[in-house]
Design an enzyme around this catalytic site. Structure first.
Site, PDB file in Angstrom:
ATOM      1  N   PHE A   1      17.647 -29.403  57.757  1.00  0.00           N
ATOM      2  CA  PHE A   1      18.098 -29.070  59.105  1.00  0.00           C
ATOM      3  C   PHE A   1      18.121 -27.545  59.260  1.00  0.00           C
ATOM      4  CE2 PHE A   1      20.988 -28.532  62.664  1.00  0.00           C
ATOM      5  CZ  PHE A   1      20.538 -29.517  63.516  1.00  0.00           C
ATOM      6  N   VAL A   2      17.526 -27.046  60.316  1.00  0.00           N
ATOM      7  CA  VAL A   2      17.485 -25.604  60.558  1.00  0.00           C
ATOM      8  C   VAL A   2      18.011 -25.273  61.952  1.00  0.00           C
ATOM      9  CG1 VAL A   2      15.592 -25.087  58.950  1.00  0.00           C
ATOM     10  CG2 VAL A   2      15.057 -25.775  61.304  1.00  0.00           C
TER      11      VAL A   2
ATOM     12  N   ARG B   1      21.321 -21.206  69.047  1.00  0.00           N
ATOM     13  CA  ARG B   1      20.016 -21.141  69.718  1.00  0.00           C
ATOM     14  C   ARG B   1      19.565 -19.699  69.914  1.00  0.00           C
ATOM     15  NH1 ARG B   1      18.697 -26.294  71.770  1.00  0.00           N
ATOM     16  NH2 ARG B   1      20.439 -27.524  72.537  1.00  0.00           N
TER      17      ARG B   1
ATOM     18  N   ASP C   1       9.966 -33.136  64.041  1.00  0.00           N
ATOM     19  CA  ASP C   1      10.738 -33.679  62.923  1.00  0.00           C
ATOM     20  C   ASP C   1      10.177 -35.069  62.618  1.00  0.00           C
ATOM     21  OD1 ASP C   1      12.720 -34.397  61.134  1.00  0.00           O
ATOM     22  OD2 ASP C   1      14.381 -34.216  62.518  1.00  0.00           O
TER      23      ASP C   1
ATOM     24  N   ASP D   1      19.444 -25.726  67.788  1.00  0.00           N
ATOM     25  CA  ASP D   1      20.909 -25.677  67.755  1.00  0.00           C
ATOM     26  C   ASP D   1      21.512 -26.593  66.717  1.00  0.00           C
ATOM     27  OD1 ASP D   1      20.207 -28.139  69.203  1.00  0.00           O
ATOM     28  OD2 ASP D   1      22.355 -28.262  69.622  1.00  0.00           O
TER      29      ASP D   1
ATOM     30  N   LYS E   1       8.172 -30.166  60.230  1.00  0.00           N
ATOM     31  CA  LYS E   1       8.744 -30.533  58.929  1.00  0.00           C
ATOM     32  C   LYS E   1       7.702 -31.336  58.159  1.00  0.00           C
ATOM     33  CE  LYS E   1      13.546 -30.359  60.343  1.00  0.00           C
ATOM     34  NZ  LYS E   1      14.823 -31.078  60.455  1.00  0.00           N
TER      35      LYS E   1
ATOM     36  N   LYS F   1      16.107 -28.546  75.381  1.00  0.00           N
ATOM     37  CA  LYS F   1      16.353 -27.140  75.573  1.00  0.00           C
ATOM     38  C   LYS F   1      15.638 -26.293  74.533  1.00  0.00           C
ATOM     39  CE  LYS F   1      21.063 -28.169  76.993  1.00  0.00           C
ATOM     40  NZ  LYS F   1      22.471 -28.098  76.551  1.00  0.00           N
ATOM     41  N   GLY F   2      15.408 -26.868  73.354  1.00  0.00           N
ATOM     42  CA  GLY F   2      14.976 -26.094  72.201  1.00  0.00           C
ATOM     43  C   GLY F   2      13.810 -25.149  72.425  1.00  0.00           C
TER      44      GLY F   2
ATOM     45  N   GLU G   1       6.604 -27.067  71.860  1.00  0.00           N
ATOM     46  CA  GLU G   1       7.784 -27.662  71.206  1.00  0.00           C
ATOM     47  C   GLU G   1       8.366 -26.689  70.189  1.00  0.00           C
ATOM     48  OE1 GLU G   1      10.013 -29.710  71.048  1.00  0.00           O
ATOM     49  OE2 GLU G   1       9.439 -31.774  71.454  1.00  0.00           O
ATOM     50  N   ASP G   2       9.666 -26.778  69.998  1.00  0.00           N
ATOM     51  CA  ASP G   2      10.297 -25.986  68.950  1.00  0.00           C
ATOM     52  C   ASP G   2       9.984 -26.574  67.573  1.00  0.00           C
ATOM     53  OD1 ASP G   2      11.747 -28.303  69.489  1.00  0.00           O
ATOM     54  OD2 ASP G   2      13.658 -27.307  69.778  1.00  0.00           O
TER      55      ASP G   2
HETATM   56  P1  IMP Z   1      11.940 -35.711  66.445  1.00  0.00           P
HETATM   57  O1  IMP Z   1      11.844 -36.674  67.563  1.00  0.00           O
HETATM   58  O2  IMP Z   1      12.621 -36.334  65.248  1.00  0.00           O
HETATM   59  O3  IMP Z   1      10.604 -35.105  66.053  1.00  0.00           O
HETATM   60  O4  IMP Z   1      12.889 -34.495  66.866  1.00  0.00           O
HETATM   61  C1  IMP Z   1      13.332 -34.339  68.159  1.00  0.00           C
HETATM   62  C2  IMP Z   1      14.207 -33.174  68.387  1.00  0.00           C
HETATM   63  O5  IMP Z   1      15.273 -33.139  67.450  1.00  0.00           O
HETATM   64  C3  IMP Z   1      13.573 -31.799  68.269  1.00  0.00           C
HETATM   65  O6  IMP Z   1      12.821 -31.436  69.400  1.00  0.00           O
HETATM   66  C4  IMP Z   1      14.813 -30.940  68.128  1.00  0.00           C
HETATM   67  O7  IMP Z   1      15.389 -30.697  69.391  1.00  0.00           O
HETATM   68  C5  IMP Z   1      15.710 -31.821  67.294  1.00  0.00           C
HETATM   69  N1  IMP Z   1      15.616 -31.424  65.882  1.00  0.00           N
HETATM   70  C6  IMP Z   1      14.853 -31.959  64.922  1.00  0.00           C
HETATM   71  N2  IMP Z   1      15.019 -31.328  63.740  1.00  0.00           N
HETATM   72  C7  IMP Z   1      15.909 -30.336  63.975  1.00  0.00           C
HETATM   73  C8  IMP Z   1      16.505 -29.296  63.146  1.00  0.00           C
HETATM   74  O8  IMP Z   1      16.225 -29.130  61.950  1.00  0.00           O
HETATM   75  N3  IMP Z   1      17.398 -28.474  63.779  1.00  0.00           N
HETATM   76  C9  IMP Z   1      17.732 -28.587  65.086  1.00  0.00           C
HETATM   77  N4  IMP Z   1      17.202 -29.534  65.892  1.00  0.00           N
HETATM   78  C10 IMP Z   1      16.305 -30.403  65.339  1.00  0.00           C
HETATM   79 MG    MG Z   2      13.215 -30.068  71.142  1.00  0.00          MG
END
Ligand code: IMP
Ligand code: MG
Length: 205
Positions: free
Chosen positions: A176-177, A189, A127, A183, A155, A67-68, A123-124
């Site tokens: 974490f943000v 959100r 991470d 969210d 990040k 959803k982000g 993408e939002d």
């Molecule tokens: P990744 O696979 O670790 O890169 O992250 C996948 C998903 O985790 C992102 O698309 C976000 O939806 C969620 N996410 C990662 N870091 C944060 C954060 O700091 N706040 C909120 N959602 C996060």
């Molecule tokens: Mg996402």
């Protein structure tokens, strides 16, 4: 004139950059505003300009990861001054809720066929990068003409895989943000800025 918003009201709303008046109930949970609404909009405008230049004459399809990404998608799409189509995908990570396992389940797939299209994945946040890595592999298999990524946030220094993200809005510390689509427990959100939460906020939920 009831129902009409005066221009002076709109200007007032923009002048209060950090904590939006409609989100008063969130204020006690916010620790620090990391990126203001104005900074986000300025950055998206710049990214939109770059994307506009890079995709002139191409067959642009924007894909948002739900959803982000729904918020960044809505604003970014309007800063891209080219014909473009949009589509969305919803994914969920297998395993524990707070840790990305890298194995992704597709909850909602695309409506579009990607073959021959110039695809820009929106993408939002990147991470660990594991979700994006999985998605890119999956989408590449659908034979788009090109496939690039635009992420509002990245990040620093914690990606567990090498990823080529062509358009990055802001590099942020690995905290974490929330806000602007991101969210915590499905809340925050709809904040127009990016912020960190007070430790109590995690305990409250
Ligand atoms: P990744 O696979 O670790 O890169 O992250 C996948 C998903 O985790 C992102 O698309 C976000 O939806 C969620 N996410 C990662 N870091 C944060 C954060 O700091 N706040 C909120 N959602 C996060
Ligand atoms: Mg996402």
């Amino acid at each position: 004139m009831e129902g009409l918003i005066a221009l002076s009201d709109v200007e007032d709303a923009v002048i209060v950059p950090d904590v939006a008046p409609h989100a008063e109930a969130y204020e006690r949970d916010i620790e620090r505003v990391l990126i203001t609404e104005a900074e986000i909009q300025q950055k998206l405008r710049e990214l939109g300009d770059r994307i506009t230049k890079d995709y002139v004459g191409k067959d642009l399809l924007l894909i948002g990861v739900l959803k982000g990404a729904f918020v960044v998608m809505a604003d970014l799409a309007r800063y891209i001054r080219l014909p473009a189509e949009t589509d969305f995908m919803a994914v969920a990570s297998y395993g524990a809720a707070t840790k990305t396992s890298g194995v992704v389940r597709i909850l909602k797939d695309l409506d579009h066929d990607l073959e021959g299209r110039d695809v820009l994945l929106v993408e939002d946040i990147v991470d660990s990068g594991l979700t994006l890595n999985y998605l890119l592999k999956n989408l590449r298999g659908r034979r788009p003409h090109s496939l690039e990524v635009c992420a509002l946030l990245k990040k620093t220094g914690i990606q567990r895989v090498h990823l080529d993200v062509r358009y990055v809005g802001f590099e942020i510390p690995p905290d974490f943000v929330v806000g602007y689509g991101l969210d915590f427990a499905e809340k925050f959100r709809n904040l127009p800025y990016i912020a960190t939460l007070k430790p109590e906020a995690y305990a409250n939920t």
